[in-house]
Design an enzyme around this catalytic site. Structure first.
Site, PDB file in Angstrom:
ATOM      1  N   ASN A   9       1.028  -1.232   0.008  1.00 55.72           N
ATOM      2  CA  ASN A   9       0.230  -0.021   0.059  1.00 55.72           C
ATOM      3  C   ASN A   9       1.021   1.079   0.178  1.00 55.72           C
ATOM      4  O   ASN A   9       1.546   1.696   0.944  1.00 55.72           O
ATOM      5  CB  ASN A   9      -0.730  -0.022   1.195  1.00 55.72           C
ATOM      6  CG  ASN A   9      -1.822   1.256   1.497  1.00 55.72           C
ATOM      7  OD1 ASN A   9      -1.898   2.008   0.487  1.00 55.72           O
ATOM      8  ND2 ASN A   9      -2.376   1.194   2.595  1.00 55.72           N
ATOM      9  N   LYS A  11      -0.090   4.081  -0.187  1.00 62.79           N
ATOM     10  CA  LYS A  11      -0.721   5.437   0.228  1.00 62.79           C
ATOM     11  C   LYS A  11      -0.537   6.674  -0.404  1.00 62.79           C
ATOM     12  O   LYS A  11      -0.472   6.264  -1.761  1.00 62.79           O
ATOM     13  CB  LYS A  11      -0.068   5.403   1.860  1.00 62.79           C
ATOM     14  CG  LYS A  11      -0.276   4.380   2.726  1.00 62.79           C
ATOM     15  CD  LYS A  11       0.037   4.646   4.183  1.00 62.79           C
ATOM     16  CE  LYS A  11      -0.099   3.036   4.601  1.00 62.79           C
ATOM     17  NZ  LYS A  11       0.036   3.442   6.293  1.00 62.79           N
ATOM     18  N   HIS A  93      -9.532   1.417   5.015  1.00 53.69           N
ATOM     19  CA  HIS A  93      -8.149   1.146   5.855  1.00 53.69           C
ATOM     20  C   HIS A  93      -8.320   2.505   7.047  1.00 53.69           C
ATOM     21  O   HIS A  93      -9.305   3.336   6.814  1.00 53.69           O
ATOM     22  CB  HIS A  93      -7.014   1.872   4.997  1.00 53.69           C
ATOM     23  CG  HIS A  93      -5.745   1.881   5.489  1.00 53.69           C
ATOM     24  ND1 HIS A  93      -5.131   2.902   6.476  1.00 53.69           N
ATOM     25  CD2 HIS A  93      -4.726   1.343   5.403  1.00 53.69           C
ATOM     26  CE1 HIS A  93      -4.188   2.652   6.785  1.00 53.69           C
ATOM     27  NE2 HIS A  93      -3.619   1.472   6.232  1.00 53.69           N
ATOM     28  N   GLU A  95      -6.731   4.985   8.198  1.00 56.88           N
ATOM     29  CA  GLU A  95      -6.593   6.152   7.609  1.00 56.88           C
ATOM     30  C   GLU A  95      -7.642   6.913   6.914  1.00 56.88           C
ATOM     31  O   GLU A  95      -8.075   7.892   7.011  1.00 56.88           O
ATOM     32  CB  GLU A  95      -5.361   6.324   6.739  1.00 56.88           C
ATOM     33  CG  GLU A  95      -3.931   6.238   7.872  1.00 56.88           C
ATOM     34  CD  GLU A  95      -2.830   5.498   6.811  1.00 56.88           C
ATOM     35  OE1 GLU A  95      -2.817   5.628   5.578  1.00 56.88           O
ATOM     36  OE2 GLU A  95      -1.780   5.046   7.698  1.00 56.88           O
ATOM     37  N   GLU A 163      -5.048  -5.006  10.720  1.00 53.28           N
ATOM     38  CA  GLU A 163      -4.070  -3.845  11.065  1.00 53.28           C
ATOM     39  C   GLU A 163      -4.253  -2.972  12.345  1.00 53.28           C
ATOM     40  O   GLU A 163      -5.280  -1.941  12.290  1.00 53.28           O
ATOM     41  CB  GLU A 163      -3.983  -2.710  10.042  1.00 53.28           C
ATOM     42  CG  GLU A 163      -3.702  -3.428   8.544  1.00 53.28           C
ATOM     43  CD  GLU A 163      -3.171  -2.452   7.501  1.00 53.28           C
ATOM     44  OE1 GLU A 163      -2.288  -2.884   7.078  1.00 53.28           O
ATOM     45  OE2 GLU A 163      -3.895  -1.505   7.232  1.00 53.28           O
ATOM     46  N   GLY A 169       2.658   2.486  10.692  1.00 50.96           N
ATOM     47  CA  GLY A 169       3.686   3.235  10.711  1.00 50.96           C
ATOM     48  C   GLY A 169       4.396   3.723  12.165  1.00 50.96           C
ATOM     49  O   GLY A 169       5.210   4.803  12.009  1.00 50.96           O
ATOM     50  N   SER A 209       3.532  -2.065  10.217  1.00 47.44           N
ATOM     51  CA  SER A 209       5.102  -2.373  10.624  1.00 47.44           C
ATOM     52  C   SER A 209       5.753  -3.501  10.221  1.00 47.44           C
ATOM     53  O   SER A 209       6.462  -3.982  10.913  1.00 47.44           O
ATOM     54  CB  SER A 209       5.393  -1.769  12.073  1.00 47.44           C
ATOM     55  OG  SER A 209       4.964  -0.268  12.334  1.00 47.44           O
TER      56      SER A 209
HETATM   57  P1  PGA Z   1       2.859   0.281   7.663  1.00 48.65           P
HETATM   58  O1  PGA Z   1       1.435   0.506   7.019  1.00 48.65           O
HETATM   59  O2  PGA Z   1       3.340  -0.976   7.250  1.00 48.65           O
HETATM   60  O3  PGA Z   1       3.683   1.568   7.145  1.00 48.65           O
HETATM   61  O4  PGA Z   1       2.689   0.237   9.186  1.00 48.65           O
HETATM   62  C1  PGA Z   1       0.623  -0.523   7.078  1.00 48.65           C
HETATM   63  C2  PGA Z   1      -0.619  -0.024   6.485  1.00 48.65           C
HETATM   64  O5  PGA Z   1      -1.151   0.911   6.944  1.00 48.65           O
HETATM   65  O6  PGA Z   1      -1.388  -0.825   5.552  1.00 48.65           O
END
Ligand code: PGA
Length: 251
Positions: A9, A11, A93, A95, A163, A169, A209
């Site tokens: 992803n 983003k 997601h 976010e 997640e 992140g 992560s």
């Molecule tokens: P990350 O994000 O691997 O940067 O923690 C994962 C995600 O939000 O899909």
């Protein structure tokens, strides 16, 4: 047997020059032993798809609108994603849930539209740190799962990504037992709701992560069928190491 899946992803990252990372990735994994999915920003979908040739990597979107078309300035429908070469879409997601106040009901409507357009949906679920510390994780995941996943889901078009919001992140990850507990719970719930066929074929990804350093141990957990990778999917080097770890877990 479920085929493992490594999903990236990007983003809101990536300009056309960054598609060189995709070129590197497909060169390095010419015949992958796992399914690969990369979700770049919508602006790069068509260009990314055009670079694949016969490579089996799938391109996906990061969101879609619930309506097929209409007066929704700035939004993108599921059939538009498909038209640009997408075969899948990430929905719900955290976010999007946070930045755009997406509810489970909205995610479900989007998933229905995505399935109608022939896309596989990667539906994201996850608890906040407060919810985990209050021992509410399974209640939260159970609620999101029943409300976000549409009834017409099949073993092929449904992928769930667990997640934990606090792991995204942040460099923090749950313990292997914590991940395993949630994945077992999701599997059981899916089997109960959809029956063994769909319940056992839908793939469950862990996200939050995932890095080259921790991927191999995460992939030892039963009911973890792969990963949804954010930051570490931005470079071919890191994503490739995670793909290699997932391939190794299948042997
Ligand atoms: P990350 O994000 O691997 O940067 O923690 C994962 C995600 O939000 O899909």
């Amino acid at each position: 047997m479920r085929r493992k899946l490594a999903a990236g992803n990007w983003k809101m990252n990536g300009l056309s020059t960054d598609l060189a990372e995709l070129d590197r990735l497909i060169t390095r994994h010419a015949a992958p032993a796992v399914d690969l999915l990369l979700c770049p920003p919508a602006t790069l979908l068509a260009a990314a798809s055009a670079r694949l040739g016969n490579h089996p990597l799938l391109i996906g979107g990061q969101d879609c609108h619930a309506a097929a078309s209409g007066a929704h300035t700035g939004d993108i429908s599921a059939s538009m994603l498909a038209d640009a070469g997408a075969r899948a879409v990430i929905l719900g997601h955290s976010e999007r849930r946070q930045d755009h106040e997406e509810t489970d009901q909205m995610v479900r409507a989007k998933a229905r539209a995505a399935h109608a357009a022939g896309l596989t949906t990667v539906i994201c679920l996850g608890e906040s740190l407060d919810e985990r510390e209050a021992a509410n994780t399974l209640d939260i995941i159970g609620g999101q799962l029943s409300a976000s996943v549409p009834d017409n889901s099949t073993g092929e078009n449904l992928v769930i990504a667990y997640e934990p919001i606090w792991a995204i992140g942040s460099g923090l990850t749950p313990t292997l037992d914590q991940i395993g507990e949630v994945h077992d719970f999701i599997r059981t719930r899916l089997e109960r709701r959809f029956g063994a066929g769909v319940g056992r074929s839908a793939r469950l990804l862990y996200g939050g992560s995932v890095k080259p350093e921790n991927a191999a141990e995460i992939f030892t957990i039963s009911n973890v069928d792969g990963a949804l990778v954010g930051g570490a999917s931005l470079t071919a080097d890191d994503f490739s190491a995670i793909i290699t770890a997932l391939e190794a877990s299948t042997t």
